[in-house]
Enzyme design. Structure first.
Site, PDB file in Angstrom:
ATOM      1  CG  HIS A  72       1.922   5.796   6.188  1.00  0.00           C
ATOM      2  ND1 HIS A  72       1.544   5.642   4.883  1.00  0.00           N
ATOM      3  CD2 HIS A  72       1.215   4.896   6.891  1.00  0.00           C
ATOM      4  CE1 HIS A  72       0.654   4.664   4.803  1.00  0.00           C
ATOM      5  NE2 HIS A  72       0.436   4.204   6.010  1.00  0.00           N
ATOM      6  CG  HIS A 101      -0.533   7.877   2.381  1.00  0.00           C
ATOM      7  ND1 HIS A 101      -0.862   8.569   3.515  1.00  0.00           N
ATOM      8  CD2 HIS A 101      -1.269   6.740   2.386  1.00  0.00           C
ATOM      9  CE1 HIS A 101      -1.775   7.889   4.178  1.00  0.00           C
ATOM     10  NE2 HIS A 101      -2.043   6.768   3.521  1.00  0.00           N
ATOM     11  CE  LYS A 144      -4.290  -1.701   0.760  1.00  0.00           C
ATOM     12  NZ  LYS A 144      -4.744  -2.029   2.100  1.00  0.00           N
TER      13      LYS A 144
HETATM   14  N1  ARG Z   1      -0.621  -1.266   9.745  1.00  0.00           N
HETATM   15  C1  ARG Z   1      -1.582  -0.467  10.439  1.00  0.00           C
HETATM   16  C2  ARG Z   1      -2.086   0.641   9.542  1.00  0.00           C
HETATM   17  O1  ARG Z   1      -1.386   1.073   8.657  1.00  0.00           O
HETATM   18  C3  ARG Z   1      -1.030   0.155  11.689  1.00  0.00           C
HETATM   19  C4  ARG Z   1      -0.518  -0.807  12.697  1.00  0.00           C
HETATM   20  C5  ARG Z   1      -0.552  -0.260  14.066  1.00  0.00           C
HETATM   21  N2  ARG Z   1       0.033  -1.102  15.026  1.00  0.00           N
HETATM   22  C6  ARG Z   1      -0.582  -2.095  15.675  1.00  0.00           C
HETATM   23  N3  ARG Z   1       0.116  -2.791  16.534  1.00  0.00           N
HETATM   24  N4  ARG Z   1      -1.820  -2.381  15.457  1.00  0.00           N
HETATM   25  O2  ARG Z   1      -3.195   1.118   9.771  1.00  0.00           O
END
Ligand code: ARG
Length: 580
Positions: free
Chosen positions: A141, A138, A135
């Site tokens: 982030h 962007h 993904k």
């Molecule tokens: N990958 C997730 C996102 O981009 C964020 C992860 C956050 N960390 C966690 N331990 N849930 O939305």
């Protein structure tokens, strides 16, 4: 002062509490400490002690109490003057002694100025960035990435043992779809050339085609199941997608100077699920709902959390439960910090509640540190409409714009230096901007604001740092060496010198507060204050004067300010260029 000149900086409030304590029997020293204020207006002194609360204990009118205290402590050498004003005792610190103490300590500590051993090496996990594989990485982030990196740095400074984790979103049913799309319509070279854009394209393509041919959905589900069972072919493709995506993310991490101790993301926990599903089952927390399994949280005002789908696959929250336990077992954390957008508040509330229900007494050592949304001046971002702004493009854009500005200001500058400064300042500008507001606030990204050299910006602070370096170069090595040996603080009691000294004095406390509140913007703001106070000092006073003693003292002040700014920039994960 006990121990003479070596009174360490954080003890002024302690010292004042010591002096006041004998005057107010019935109040603990610690309570007195907490009552001591720093007046917003320096005309009211460096510290003030309000006496309202004491009227009951001492059975006297507050102004009378204040008068008594003021008279009793006024002769202590740490004060220049102590005044009673209404119910307040206003204390003015002896500026000369204060400057002597503070400036010499900052210089002596150097790169360690601002650090402490409060953490006593206890392990703190900081999870940040955690983007999703395949993904776009962007502009949204940037928040978790930069706020998290700075929080990690703050905990380093506080003497904790920090473990930096990138919990990559590298698992889930969407990978079944991507593999199917790649097999039907994909091409290896495209993935290598532009991994994220290509993989994202596959994902979109899959959905378009699946509308026409629903059997593709079944194929994707079957493919994901194979991946879950570790079938070599599927695993290999998935691993390759992950590696290629990570290469792209790493380019951005390199630009930002960000590193990790672990990239254990969601997939890392995929084989650890059964243990937790069983544990939830055994502890009687799970309910069955149409073949799926969930934990009800109505008693806590939360919606139910789905743990396992009817096809047996687990969910995001299940992996987070596993991750928390894994982190406790692996790192024995004192705190486990998650820097993740406030959109996920519910997820983290459910998750902590479940950990607590499971009986993990460390559940409340897990902290979700949320932050608000970033939007662009011309409207919010939308991945769906393809209006994605890649973080890498923003950083490169900032470097390009900074390069233009530098070239305009210094047409004959050495190109290699221009490049280096453009990177440090351009990227630093974006980072600083990110860390300027309270993290919970939504904000609008604006180029004009980010790159302004005059405002309360990264370039302004870095420019101030470069100015301090240039003053020291002009002073010459001999004077700098003398200033390190010692200086006469009588030259550092002017108003602007004192204002700067007070800010330097508070620097370590500011870092502590930023750590306690998980709020790097507290450091950012203090750094702006220091830069402004330094520029005022520079404007008000001649530094490189003929009188050698005066020059050495003022150079010492410049060195101290330079040290604080350098360390502050380090906490924000920014570079400190010596020339600009
Ligand atoms: N990958 C997730 C996102 O981009 C964020 C992860 C956050 N960390 C966690 N331990 N849930 O939305």
């Amino acid at each position: 002062m006990p121990g003479g000149k070596k009174e360490t900086m954080l003890q002024y409030v302690d010292k004042i509490a010591d002096l006041i304590a004998p005057q107010v029997e019935g109040l603990e020293k610690d309570e007195i400490r907490k009552m001591i204020e720093i007046p917003a207006d320096s005309k009211m002194g460096d510290y003030a002690f309000p006496c309202f609360k004491l009227a009951k204990i001492l059975r006297k009118a507050p102004p009378l109490i204040a008068k008594g205290i003021a008279e009793a402590i006024a002769d202590d050498p740490i004060f220049e003057k102590v005044e009673q004003v209404n119910a307040y005792v206003n204390m003015f610190i002896n500026k000369e002694a204060f400057a002597g103490d503070v400036i010499s300590e900052v210089i002596e500590k150097g790169d360690d100025f601002g650090k402490s051993d409060i953490g006593a090496d206890r392990p703190v996990v900081v999870e940040y960035s955690s983007p999703n594989i395949a993904k776009p990485f962007h502009i949204g982030h940037i928040r978790s990435t930069v706020i998290g990196a700075s929080i990690a740095k703050i905990y380093d400074y506080l003497g904790f043992k920090v473990i930096r984790i990138n919990h990559l979103g590298d698992y889930g049913t969407q990978f079944g779809k991507m593999i199917v799309a790649y097999r039907h319509w994909g091409n290896k070279q495209d993935v290598i050339d532009e991994p994220i854009k290509t993989l994202l394209g596959y994902y979109t393509k899959f959905h378009e085609e699946a509308e026409k041919d629903p059997s593709l959905e079944d194929e994707a589900r079957a493919t994901f199941t194979k991946l879950e069972h570790g079938e070599p072919e599927e695993t290999e493709i998935w691993q390759w997608f992950r590696d290629e995506s990570l290469k792209e993310f790493s380019r951005v991490y390199d630009m930002l100077g960000i590193t990790y101790d672990s990239y254990a993301g969601e997939s890392f926990y995929s084989d650890k699920m059964p243990r937790f599903v069983k544990e939830l089952e055994d502890k009687g927390l799970m309910e069955e709902d149409d073949g799926a399994r969930l934990v009800r949280l109505d008693d806590y005002g939360l919606t139910p959390a789905l743990i396992q789908k009817s096809d047996g696959s687990t969910l995001y929250i299940t992996r987070d439960i596993a991750a928390a336990v894994y982190r406790k077992e692996t790192y024995d954390f004192y705190k486990n910090i998650y820097v993740v957008a406030s959109q996920q508040n519910l997820h983290f509330q459910q998750w902590i509640q479940i950990l607590e229900l499971m009986g993990y007494e460390w559940a409340r050592d897990c902290v979700h540190v949320p932050f608000g949304l970033v939007s662009l001046e011309d409207g919010t971002m939308s991945t769906r409409e393809g209006r994605v702004v890649f973080l890498e493009d923003v950083l490169n854009g900032a470097v390009d714009k900074t390069r233009e500005i530098i070239k305009e200001k210094n047409p004959d500058a050495d190109p290699e230096m221009v490049e280096e400064v453009a990177k440090a300042v351009g990227i630093g500008a974006v980072v600083f901007n990110e860390l300027s507001n309270y993290r919970i606030k939504d904000y609008v990204f604006s180029w004009d604001h980010v790159l302004n050299f005059e405002g309360e910006t990264g370039p302004y602070v870095q420019y101030t740092y470069a100015r301090s370096c240039s003053i020291l170069r002009n002073a010459g090595e001999e004077v700098v060496a003398k200033a390190k040996e010692g200086f006469d603080p009588q030259y550092l009691k002017g108003e602007s010198a004192h204002a700067l000294t007070s800010l330097l004095y508070r620097f370590p406390e500011v870092i502590l507060e930023a750590g306690e509140k998980y709020e790097p913007s507290i450091v950012t703001r203090h750094l702006v204050d220091i830069a402004q106070a330094f520029n005022k000092f520079y404007h008000d006073e001649h530094i490189l004067v003929d009188n050698e003693d005066e020059k050495v003292a003022k150079v010492a002040m410049v060195m101290a300010a330079q040290t604080a700014i350098r360390n502050g920039l380090d906490i924000l994960c920014m570079k400190a260029p010596e020339k600009m």
